[in-house]
Every structure is written in structure tokens, then in C-alpha cells.
Design a protein around this motif. Structure first.
Motif, mmCIF file in Angstrom:
data_model
loop_
_atom_site.group_PDB
_atom_site.id
_atom_site.type_symbol
_atom_site.label_atom_id
_atom_site.label_comp_id
_atom_site.label_asym_id
_atom_site.label_seq_id
_atom_site.Cartn_x
_atom_site.Cartn_y
_atom_site.Cartn_z
ATOM 1 N N ILE A 31 29.103 53.812 17.123
ATOM 2 C CA ILE A 31 28.586 54.779 16.156
ATOM 3 C C ILE A 31 27.105 54.996 16.437
ATOM 4 O O ILE A 31 26.329 54.043 16.533
ATOM 5 N N SER A 32 26.720 56.245 16.573
ATOM 6 C CA SER A 32 25.315 56.574 16.789
ATOM 7 C C SER A 32 25.095 58.018 16.387
ATOM 8 O O SER A 32 26.040 58.797 16.246
ATOM 9 N N ARG A 33 23.835 58.372 16.196
ATOM 10 C CA ARG A 33 23.526 59.744 15.806
ATOM 11 C C ARG A 33 23.519 60.684 17.000
ATOM 12 O O ARG A 33 23.594 61.898 16.838
ATOM 13 N N GLN A 34 23.427 60.118 18.189
ATOM 14 C CA GLN A 34 23.418 60.944 19.391
ATOM 15 C C GLN A 34 24.510 60.488 20.348
ATOM 16 O O GLN A 34 24.859 59.307 20.390
ATOM 17 N N ALA A 35 25.030 61.432 21.096
ATOM 18 C CA ALA A 35 26.034 61.094 22.102
ATOM 19 C C ALA A 35 25.365 60.346 23.248
ATOM 20 O O ALA A 35 24.178 60.562 23.536
ATOM 21 N N PRO A 36 26.091 59.453 23.909
ATOM 22 C CA PRO A 36 25.508 58.705 25.024
ATOM 23 C C PRO A 36 25.284 59.587 26.238
ATOM 24 O O PRO A 36 26.045 60.530 26.484
ATOM 25 N N GLN A 47 29.809 60.206 16.393
ATOM 26 C CA GLN A 47 28.451 60.605 16.024
ATOM 27 C C GLN A 47 28.349 60.691 14.500
ATOM 28 O O GLN A 47 29.166 61.320 13.837
ATOM 29 N N GLY A 48 27.359 60.010 13.961
ATOM 30 C CA GLY A 48 27.161 59.980 12.525
ATOM 31 C C GLY A 48 26.074 58.996 12.185
ATOM 32 O O GLY A 48 25.522 58.323 13.060
ATOM 33 N N SER A 49 25.759 58.911 10.904
ATOM 34 C CA SER A 49 24.691 58.031 10.447
ATOM 35 C C SER A 49 25.227 56.952 9.518
ATOM 36 O O SER A 49 26.023 57.234 8.612
ATOM 37 N N VAL A 50 24.784 55.743 9.728
ATOM 38 C CA VAL A 50 25.174 54.637 8.863
ATOM 39 C C VAL A 50 24.562 54.807 7.476
ATOM 40 O O VAL A 50 24.962 54.128 6.529
ATOM 41 N N GLY A 55 30.570 59.469 5.139
ATOM 42 C CA GLY A 55 30.688 60.536 6.113
ATOM 43 C C GLY A 55 31.304 60.086 7.432
ATOM 44 O O GLY A 55 31.649 60.913 8.274
ATOM 45 N N LEU A 56 31.434 58.767 7.599
ATOM 46 C CA LEU A 56 32.034 58.235 8.830
ATOM 47 C C LEU A 56 33.549 58.086 8.718
ATOM 48 O O LEU A 56 34.202 57.644 9.666
ATOM 49 N N GLY A 57 34.089 58.439 7.546
ATOM 50 C CA GLY A 57 35.536 58.410 7.379
ATOM 51 C C GLY A 57 36.127 57.020 7.468
ATOM 52 O O GLY A 57 35.595 56.058 6.912
ATOM 53 N N ASP A 58 37.225 56.907 8.228
ATOM 54 C CA ASP A 58 37.968 55.642 8.295
ATOM 55 C C ASP A 58 37.602 54.806 9.518
ATOM 56 O O ASP A 58 38.367 53.962 9.956
ATOM 57 N N ASP A 78 12.126 52.971 7.997
ATOM 58 C CA ASP A 78 12.172 52.331 6.681
ATOM 59 C C ASP A 78 13.574 52.295 6.099
ATOM 60 O O ASP A 78 13.743 51.990 4.906
ATOM 61 N N GLU A 79 14.580 52.556 6.903
ATOM 62 C CA GLU A 79 15.932 52.726 6.383
ATOM 63 C C GLU A 79 16.893 51.573 6.681
ATOM 64 O O GLU A 79 17.949 51.482 6.074
ATOM 65 N N VAL A 80 16.546 50.707 7.609
ATOM 66 C CA VAL A 80 17.498 49.683 8.041
ATOM 67 C C VAL A 80 17.941 48.759 6.913
ATOM 68 O O VAL A 80 19.145 48.490 6.771
ATOM 69 N N PRO A 81 17.036 48.232 6.071
ATOM 70 C CA PRO A 81 17.513 47.348 4.999
ATOM 71 C C PRO A 81 18.515 48.023 4.071
ATOM 72 O O PRO A 81 19.534 47.413 3.699
ATOM 73 N N ASP A 82 18.267 49.272 3.687
ATOM 74 C CA ASP A 82 19.208 49.974 2.813
ATOM 75 C C ASP A 82 20.538 50.199 3.512
ATOM 76 O O ASP A 82 21.609 50.076 2.901
ATOM 77 N N ALA A 83 20.490 50.538 4.797
ATOM 78 C CA ALA A 83 21.722 50.745 5.552
ATOM 79 C C ALA A 83 22.530 49.450 5.634
ATOM 80 O O ALA A 83 23.753 49.447 5.447
ATOM 81 N N LEU A 84 21.840 48.347 5.884
ATOM 82 C CA LEU A 84 22.527 47.059 5.981
ATOM 83 C C LEU A 84 23.071 46.633 4.626
ATOM 84 O O LEU A 84 24.179 46.094 4.530
#
Length: 213
Positions: A31-36, A47-50, A55-58, A78-84
Motif C-alpha cells: 500500500i502506498s500513495r504512489q505506484a512503484p 494506491q491509497g492512504s493509510v 478508502g482502502l476497502g477490504d 505529522d501524521e504517522v502517530p494518528d495513522a498508527l
């Protein structure tokens, strides 16, 4: 074969973990915001955001292990703690294991401390080091039903020093791993071996460990 979902799977740590896991025949989702730029054969790229798990579905359904290789840089500064925090809440009610890639500064400088952080961190690295420390604290505060592991890389670890795959590494419990000459380093490929070995043969449950040469 395990189903492994890697968040940040096109970054330095995540990309190496994805490649190593796929080479062992695991069912790997990145999972990443950009394609490799160069996809690894056999890997499913999403492709998506944690930051928007719904929005990442199943994508997490049926996962044996989710590995977070998020980096607090760019728009994720500043987003990693909230994402985790959201990821922990999602996985606490499942049997999925959670692995988190942290930083070196939270590891101990020697048995019984102090941490590398306590010995002083250059200002330019302080935020990223703090995020790693906070991420570990979030895991330690999680519900007892969540099986997690947290990996501290050595002091030198990154795309600027990619190194080569040797097939070797050492773990050091909570103490930063250093070579006999005092250096503290590991290549991206060998770090990934350590992480996927932990997935294949779990040795750390609700615990952290350090890796290096």
C-alpha cells in the motif's frame, strides 16, 4: 505462505520488505500513495492512504501480518502517530499481527540504558526520532490481544547507504547493534531479511528488537 500487507511498500524499508517477502512465495500486498517505479513481480500494489483506512476497502481482510513502514516525511511529517493509532484500533479486533518499523534512537545504547535519544539527537533528526519513540509507546499501550513487534534499525540505515544483500544480520534485543569497530549499519536487503524472518518464525511478541551487522 502468509498474506502480508506492507504499508509504505514503495519506500526504502517497505520496498525491501516487499521484495524479500515476495521472493519467499508469500502473498504480498503493498500500500502506498504512489505506484512503484519498478514493480516487484507477483506483488499486488494498491494506491491509497493509510490516513483513510475505509478508502482502502477490504485490503486488510485475511492478512496474517501487516507491516507499517511509514516515514514521517513530506505530507506525512505529522501524521504517522494518528495513522498508527487508527491501524492499531482496526487490528486489535482481529487476529492479524502488526509489525512496525521504527528508528534507531529509541533503542538502548547499552544494556539497561540509556536510550540513544537520551544521549542527544541532532535537531534535524529529532522529529523523526520522536515519532519512532511515540510509535513504540502506542504499541505498548495497545490491547493485550494485539500481537505486535517493533524493529529498530541500526544508526546508519537508509537509501543513501543501501549496501548489498549478504544474508547475514544480528539482533540485539533492546540494545542498538554495533560491529566490533563501533559502526552501526545494515543494508536494506539484509534488514528486510530480519523482518521477514520474524514473520516466518515469530520470536518477538508484543516486543521490540534491534537489527544490524
Amino acid at each position: 505462505m502468509a498474506r502480508i500487507v506492507v504499508i509504505g511498500g514503495t519506500g526504502y524499508a517497505g520496498g525491501n520488505i516487499v521484495a524479500e517477502a515476495a521472493s519467499r512465495g508469500h502473498d504480498v500486498v503493498s500500500i502506498s500513495r504512489q505506484a512503484p517505479e519498478t514493480p516487484t513481480p507477483g506483488v499486488t500494489y494498491v494506491q491509497g492512504s493509510v490516513l483513510n483506512l475505509s478508502g482502502l476497502g477490504d485490503v486488510f481482510d485475511g492478512a496474517d501480518v501487516v507491516v507499517s513502514a511509514l516515514s514521517p516525511r513530506g505530507d506525512m511529517t505529522d501524521e504517522v502517530p494518528d495513522a498508527l493509532r487508527a491501524l492499531i484500533a482496526k487490528l486489535e479486533v482481529t487476529s492479524t499481527r502488526l509489525g512496525v518499523i521504527g528508528g534507531a534512537m529509541g533503542s538502548l545504547s547499552e544494556p539497561d540504558g540509556p536510550r540513544l535519544w537520551d544521549l542527544g539527537v541532532p535537531e534535524e533528526y529529532a522529529h523523526e526520532a520522536q515519532v519512532g519513540i511515540d510509535s513504540l509507546a502506542l504499541l505498548e499501550a495497545s490491547g493485550a490481544g494485539l500481537d505486535w513487534f517493533f524493529v529498530h534499525p541500526p544508526m546508519v540505515f537508509g537509501a543513501w547507504e543501501p549496501g548489498e544483500r549478504t544474508g547475514h544480520y544480528r539482533t540485539g534485543g533492546e540494545v542498538v547493534v554495533k560491529a566490533a569497530d563501533g559502526s552501526s549499519y545494515i543494508s536494506g536487503a539484509d534488514f528486510a531479511i530480519a523482518v521477514v524472518d520474524e514473520i516466518d518464525t515469530p520470536a518477538h511478541h508484543r516486543a521490540r528488537f534491534t537489527v544490524g551487522y
